[in-house]
Design an enzyme around this catalytic site. Structure first.
Site, short mmCIF file in Angstrom:
data_model
loop_
_atom_site.label_atom_id
_atom_site.label_comp_id
_atom_site.label_asym_id
_atom_site.label_seq_id
_atom_site.Cartn_x
_atom_site.Cartn_y
_atom_site.Cartn_z
CG ASP A 30 42.08 57.45 51.54
OD1 ASP A 30 41.34 58.33 51.97
OD2 ASP A 30 42.97 56.92 52.23
CB SER A 652 47.61 19.20 21.54
OG SER A 652 46.61 19.93 22.21
CE LYS A 692 43.47 20.37 19.08
NZ LYS A 692 44.71 19.74 19.56
#
EC number: 3.4.21.-
Length: 1012
Positions: A30, A652, A692
Site C-alpha cells: 500500500d 510483409s 488482408k
C-alpha cells in the site's frame, strides 16, 4: 512482483504471505511508505489438558503485536479457568517500536498420549466470531457453533489428531503502524519503575452511566455495607485508562465511603483491583465529588479483560447497630482501551474448543506471525531497513480476491489436512500467470480470471508505474499452443523441422504464412514428424477471446497478418487473419503471453519484439519496436487483443516498421500497410491480398501497398511516401454494405465473400465460382447447399461443422438431432416460441429481448469498469444507453445514483471537488513548517495550508504554492519569539587570536607581572 523477464510466474508476494504465512513475510504493497524490516515470529506451546478433558483456546488472529491468544481449561463446575497467555517467541516491544501485522496462521492438534492411553481421543470445534470476546453469549463446546452463520468461519468435530488451522485474514487495508508499548528511558526513585510508550491510535471508549440519581439506604453493619454500583462488559488486552466522577449527596452525618474498581477476566476471576477511594467522608447538604483517574499498563494485564465492576462500601463513623445510612449518587465513567479499535486488535476472535481429550494429553499450538517492524534506536544501528514498494495492482488484486473469499473457498478456520491440500490452489491464486488448473477443478477459475481482468489492466492504466502488472494479465497459453506455434506474415516456414517439435506433448501445430503451398511442401518433406496430426483451434476460439486493454495517444502503424491452420501434410484447414500494430520501444507488457520473450534483430542490431527469432529482419532501424495484436483502432487509441497469437514470421510487416522508424507518428496511422521492403528500397508484393484486404476493411481501414490495393503506392519506397494517405479514416466499418450501385443484398454477400477466403486469387478459382453460381441457378438443391454454406460462414461455424462432419461420416447423429428438433406447433415449440411457426427460432430474439440483452451487456461492461449503479433496469430507464459523462461525474463526486435521462451538465466540466480532513491539513502543515522535533506550526500557518487545500479542491499544494508556503513558514519562524537565537557569525576579515593561557597543557604563559 517478479522480474519482467520471468514469463512463467508473476507472483503477488503479499497475497501469498496472507494465504500461506509459512512462506514468509512480504511488505504490504500500500502507500504507507516507512522504512521497516520484515520478520517472521514463531509461537509454539504445549498445553496440558485438564481433568475434564476439555478446554478453550482464544486467538486474536489480527492483533498487531506479540499477543497471539490465551488458553483456558474447563473445570468440573462448568466454568473456564485461565491457564496462560500465548505470545510470540520474541517479545517484540523489547526491540521494536512500531509494528504492522502482515499475516498469521496457527495450528492446534494433539499427537501425544499420556501413560496408560493407547489411542487419540477427542474432537475440536473452531469458529471465527466477528465481534469481541465479551460479546459471546455461549462459549460451550456446542454453543460456539452458533456464534456465526458463515460456513467458511466455522468447522466442527475435527479429530484432535488431525487438528485445525486458524488463518488470519485482514479486515481492513491501508493501516498505519502501531506503537508496541515499548519501554522508554526514565529515572525514578523506585527501581521497579517502568515507563512505556503505548499505542493511542484508534482507541475504544466505553461510556458507562454509573448512577443517575441512584438512592441507597441501609442500616449500619460492622465492617460496612458493600454494593456493586455497576458491572459492564469491556474488552482489553492492552493498556487502558478509567476517567470520570461520581457525585454523592447525603443527609446523614458521619457517612464514610470506599470505592474499588475490579477488572475481571474471561473466566470470571478478578485480574486487577484498584481502590479509588478509602474512608472518604461525606458532608451533608453539599455535593461530594469522587473522581476516577486510573491508568492500567499492558504489563499488568495478564489475561484478557472482559468486564469491569465498581463496588461501594458504606460505613458510618461511630455508628451503632440499627443506625440508618443513606445517600444518592449520579455520574458517569469512561473506560478507554488504547488501540482497541485498531482493526484486528480486539475483533474478530477465533475460538478453538476441544472436548473428550485424555487427561494429561498435550495439545500443541504452533504457528507463525509475519510482521513489518520498525526497530528501536539501538537496534536500528545494526539492522538495515527498507521502504515498502507501492504496487497498486497487487493491492487491488488482493482486495478483490479477499472480497470474494466466500465464493473462492478461502476460510479462516480449516481442518489442517484440508488446508495443506489447498496450498497448491493458493499458489495458483498468488501467481497471476498460473493456468488455474486446480481452481478450475473447484469451479473457481472463472471468478479468478474475471478478477484478474478487472484488477490488473485498470490499475496499469490509472497508475503508469504499475504497467508491468498488465504484463501478467490472463493466463499463459504457451502450454496450449506448443513450442512451435507461430504466425507468419511473409515467407513460408516449416517450424516442425526443429527437433524440439517432436515432443510427445505437442500434437498440434499452427502455421501462418503468405505462401500456403510452400508451407505444405516443407511439411511434406518431414514425413516422420509426429506433430502435424490435429487442428489446434478453430477460428471461433480467437473470435471469442476477450480484450486486454487500451493504449491511449500512442503512435502506431498497422499491418495485417494471415494465419493458416494446417490439418495434415497436404490440407490447409482454415485461414484466419489479425491486425497488428507497431509501437516504439520495448512494450512486452502490451503483448499477450504467447508472444512475450520472442524477438528478431534488424540489420542495425536493434530488436523487434513479437517476431519469431528467424534470421535477421532486412531493415535498418534506429530503435527497438514491439508488434502487438489489436482488435480495434480509434482516432487516438488502439484496443489490444488477448488472443493467443503466436510470434510472427515473415517480411510483409516491414513496410509498417519502416514507416514507423522514419516518421515516428504521435497517433495511430489509420491505414493498414503490407509489403516486404528489401535492401534496395523496393517494395515487394505479398500473397493473400484479398484476405488482408478484408482484414483492413473489417476495421474500416484502407490497405496500402504495391498492387491492386485501396491505395496503390507502387513498388518504390519514395513513391510510397508521396502517395501514402493522411491519417484520418474516410469510411465506416463494412464499406461494402452501403454501395449504391449494388442490389440490396449483394453488398452483404460480397463482404462475406471477401472476408471468407481466397476466392479471387486465381482465374481457376474465379471460373469455379462462376460455374457454381450457374449451377445454383438451375439446381434448387445446389442453391440450398450454397445458402447453408453462407449461413455457416456468417455465423463463424464452418470449421466446427467440418469437424462435426468428420466425426459423423454417415450423418446418423445429425439425422437424430433433426428428427428430435421441435417442430412448428408442437408443445415444446409453443412453450418456447408461442404459436408461431418454426421460423421464429431462426429469426432470433424479439426486439424487446434484444433490447434487454443490450441493456445487460452495457450493465456488465459498466460493472467491469467499477460503475455498479448501472444495472440493466437503470440502463433501460436511461434510454437503453450507458451513463453519460455528466452522470459519471455526478456519481464520482457525490456517490449517489444519478437519475436516468438527467445529463447533469453542471458536472461535465466541473472540477472534481473533495474535502481534506483536518488531520491531513495538520500533517501537511507540520511537514512543510519544519522537521519532526521542531516547533509546531502556528495556527496562522495551518490556516494558510487549509486555504491551499480549499483552492485545490482537496488536493495538496503544487510547486508554486509549495514555494509560497515555504517562504511564509520562514517568515513566521523569524517572527517567532520562542525560536532559538542564531549563532554569531565570525567577522570575515578579522584574524583569529589565540586565547591567553592556552599555549599548552603544561606551559604557563609569562605575564607582565612575572617580568617585574
Amino acid at each position: 512482483m517478479t522480474n519482467l523477464q520471468d514469463q512463467t510466474q508473476q507472483i503477488v508476494p503479499f497475497i501469498r504471505s496472507l494465504l500461506m504465512p509459512t512462506t514468509g513475510p512480504a511488505s504490504i504493497p500500500d502507500d504507507t511508505l516507512e522504512k521497516h524490516t520484515l520478520r517472521s515470529e514463531t509461537s509454539t506451546y504445549n498445553l496440558t489438558v485438564g481433568d475434564t478433558g476439555s478446554g478453550l483456546i482464544v486467538f486474536f488472529p489480527g492483533f498487531p503485536g506479540s499477543i497471539v491468544g490465551a488458553h483456558y481449561t474447563l473445570q468440573s463446575n462448568g466454568n473456564y479457568k485461565f491457564d496462560q497467555m500465548l505470545l510470540t517467541a520474541q517479545n517484540l516491544p523489547a526491540s521494536y517500536n512500531y509494528c504492522r501485522l502482515v499475516s498469521r496462521s496457527l495450528t492446534v492438534r494433539s499427537s501425544t498420549l499420556p501413560g496408560g492411553v493407547y489411542a487419540l481421543n477427542g474432537t475440536i470445534n473452531a469458529v471465527t466470531f466477528q465481534g469481541s470476546l465479551s460479546e459471546l453469549t455461549d462459549v460451550s463446546y456446542n454453543g460456539l457453533m452458533s456464534a456465526t452463520a458463515n460456513i467458511n468461519d466455522k468447522i466442527g468435530n475435527v479429530l484432535v489428531g488431525e487438528g485445525v488451522t486458524v488463518l488470519s485474514l485482514p479486515t481492513s487495508y491501508d493501516l498505519g503502524y502501531v506503537r508496541l508499548g515499548d519501554p522508554i528511558p526514565a529515572i525514578g526513585l523506585d527501581p521497579k519503575m517502568v515507563a512505556t510508550c503505548d499505542s493511542s491510535d484508534r482507541p475504544r471508549v466505553y461510556t458507562i452511566t454509573a448512577a443517575d440519581d441512584y438512592q441507597f439506604s441501609s442500616q449500619y453493619q460492622p465492617g460496612g455495607v458493600t454494593i456493586t454500583l455497576f458491572s459492564a462488559n469491556i474488552d482489553a488486552i492492552t493498556s487502558l485508562s478509567v476517567g470520570g466522577e461520581l457525585v454523592f449527596q447525603t443527609s446523614v452525618h458521619g457517612l464514610v465511603l470506599g470505592a474499588t474498581i475490579y477488572l475481571i477476566g474471561f473466566d470470571g476471576t478478578t485480574v486487577i483491583t484498584r481502590a479509588v477511594a478509602a474512608n472518604n467522608g461525606l458532608t451533608t447538604g453539599t455535593d461530594n465529588l469522587m473522581p476516577f483517574n486510573l491508568v492500567i499498563s499492558t504489563n499488568e494485564i495478564t489475561q484478557p479483560i472482559t468486564s469491569i465492576k465498581l463496588e461501594i462500601v458504606t460505613s458510618k463513623s461511630g455508628g451503632q447497630a440499627g443506625d440508618q445510612m443513606s445517600w444518592s449518587a449520579k455520574g458517569s465513567l469512561a473506560v478507554t482501551i488504547h488501540g482497541g479499535n485498531y482493526p484486528g486488535a480486539l475483533r474478530p476472535v477465533t475460538l478453538v474448543a476441544y472436548e473428550r481429550v485424555a487427561t494429561g494429553s498435550v495439545v500443541t499450538v504452533a504457528g507463525v506471525s509475519n510482521f513489518e517492524l520498525i526497530p528501536n534506536p539501538e537496534l536500528a544501528k545494526n539492522l538495515v531497513t527498507e521502504y515498502g514498494r507501492f504496487d497498486p495492482g497487487a493491492m487491488n488484486y488482493t482486495k478483490l480476491i479477499l472480497s470474494e473469499r466466500d465464493r473462492l473457498g478461502i476460510k479462516t478456520v480449516w481442518p489442517t489436512r484440508e488446508y495443506t491440500d489447498f496450498r497448491e490452489y493458493f499458489m495458483e491464486v498468488a501467481d497471476l500467470n498460473s493456468p488455474l488448473k486446480i481452481a478450475g477443478a473447484f469451479g473457481f477459475k472463472d471468478i479468478i480470471r474475471a478478477i484478474r481482468r478487472i484488477a490488473v489492466p485498470v490499475v496499469s492504466t490509472l497508475f503508469p508505474p504499475a504497467a508491468p502488472l498488465a504484463h501478467a494479465i490472463g493466463e499463459g497459453v504457451d502450454y496450449l499452443l506448443g513450442d512451435e506455434a507461430q504466425a507468419a506474415s511473409g515467407t513460408a516456414r516449416a517450424a516442425s523441422g526443429k527437433a524440439r517439435a517432436a515432443s510427445g506433448r505437442i500434437r498440434q501445430l499452427t502455421l501462418a504464412a503468405d505462401k500456403g503451398y510452400e508451407v505444405v511442401a516443407n511439411l511434406f518433406q518431414v514425413p516422420q514428424n509426429p506433430v502435424v496430426d490435429g487442428i489446434l483451434a478453430s477460428p471461433g476460439v480467437l473470435r471469442g477471446a476477450h480484450n486486454l486493454d487500451c493504449v491511449l495517444r500512442e503512435g502506431a502503424t498497422l499491418f495485417p497478418v494471415v494465419i493458416t491452420t494446417v490439418e495434415d501434410a497436404m490440407t490447409p484447414k482454415a485461414l484466419n487473419s489479425k491486425m497488428f500494430a507497431v509501437i516504439e520501444g520495448v512494450r512486452e507488457d502490451l503483448q499477450p503471453p504467447s508472444q512475450r520473450g520472442s524477438f528478431i534483430r534488424t540489420l542495425s542490431g536493434h530488436r523487434v519484439y513479437g517476431y519469431a527469432p528467424d534470421g535477421v529482419l532486412p531493415l535498418e532501424t534506429g530503435r527497438d519496436y514491439t508488434v502487438v495484436p489489436i482488435d480495434d483502432v480509434w482516432d487516438d487509441s488502439i484496443m489490444l487483443s488477448k488472443d493467443p497469437i503466436p510470434p510472427i514470421v515473415g517480411n510483409s510487416g516491414n513496410l509498417a516498421i519502416a514507416y514507423m522508424d522514419v516518421f515516428r507518428p504521435k497517433v495511430p496511422i489509420h491505414v493498414a500497410m503490407t509489403g516486404a521492403l528489401n535492401a534496395c528500397g523496393e517494395i515487394e508484393k505479398v500473397s493473400f491480398r484479398s484476405t488482408k484486404l478484408a482484414t483492413a476493411h473489417r476495421l474500416g481501414l484502407k490497405l496500402a501497398g504495391p498492387g491492386a490495393f485501396d491505395v496503390n503506392t507502387g513498388p518504390n519506397w519514395a513513391t510510397f511516401i508521396k502517395r501514402f494517405p493522411h491519417n484520418p479514416r474516410d469510411w465506416d466499418r463494412l464499406p461494402y454494405l452501403n454501395l449504391p450501385y449494388l442490389p440490396p443484398n449483394a453488398g452483404r454477400q460480397y463482404h462475406l465473400a471477401m472476408a471468407a477466403s481466397e476466392f479471387k486469387e486465381t482465374p481457376e478459382l474465379e471460373s469455379a465460382v462462376r460455374a457454381m453460381e450457374a449451377a445454383a441457378n438451375v439446381d434448387p438443391l445446389f442453391q440450398s447447399a450454397l445458402s447453408v454454406f453462407m449461413w455457416l460462414e456468417e455465423n463463424g461455424i464452418v470449421t466446427d461443422m467440418a469437424n462435426f462432419a468428420l466425426s459423423d461420416p454417415n450423418a446418423h447423429r445429425m439425422r437424430n438431432f433433426l428428427a428430435n428438433a421441435p417442430q412448428a406447433g408442437s408443445k415444446s415449440q409453443r412453450a418456447k416460441y408461442g404459436t408461431a411457426g418454426y421460423g421464429v427460432e431462426a429469426r432470433g430474439p424479439t426486439p424487446e429481448e434484444a433490447q434487454r440483452e443490450k441493456d445487460t451487456r452495457i450493465s456488465k461492461k459498466m460493472e467491469t469498469m467499477g460503475i455498479y449503479f448501472a444495472t440493466p433496469e437503470w440502463v433501460a430507464l436511461n434510454g437503453h444507453r450507458g451513463p453519460s459523462p455528466g452522470q459519471l461525474k455526478y456519481w464520482q463526486n457525490t456517490r449517489e445514483i444519478p437519475d436516468p435521462n438527467e445529463d447533469y451538465l453542471d458536472y461535465v466540466h466541473a472540477e472534481k471537488s473533495r474535502l481534506a480532513s483536518e488531520e491531513q491539513i495538520l500533517r501537511a502543515a507540520t511537514s512543510i513548517y519544519g522537521a519532526p522535533g521542531q516547533a509546531e506550526p502556528p495556527q496562522a500557518f495551518i490556516d494558510e495550508v487549509a486555504k491551499v487545500y480549499e483552492i485545490n479542491h482537496g488536493r495538496g499544494p503544487n510547486q508554486e504554492q509549495m514555494k509560497d508556503l515555504l517562504l511564509t513558514a520562514m517568515e513566521m519562524k523569524h517572527r517567532n519569539p520562542r525560536r532559538a537565537l542564531p549563532k554569531p557569525k565570525p567577522k570575515p576579515n578579522a584574524p583569529t587570536q589565540r586565547p591567553p593561557g592556552r599555549l599548552g597543557r603544561w606551559i604557563r604563559t609569562v605575564s607582565d607581572e612575572d617580568l617585574e
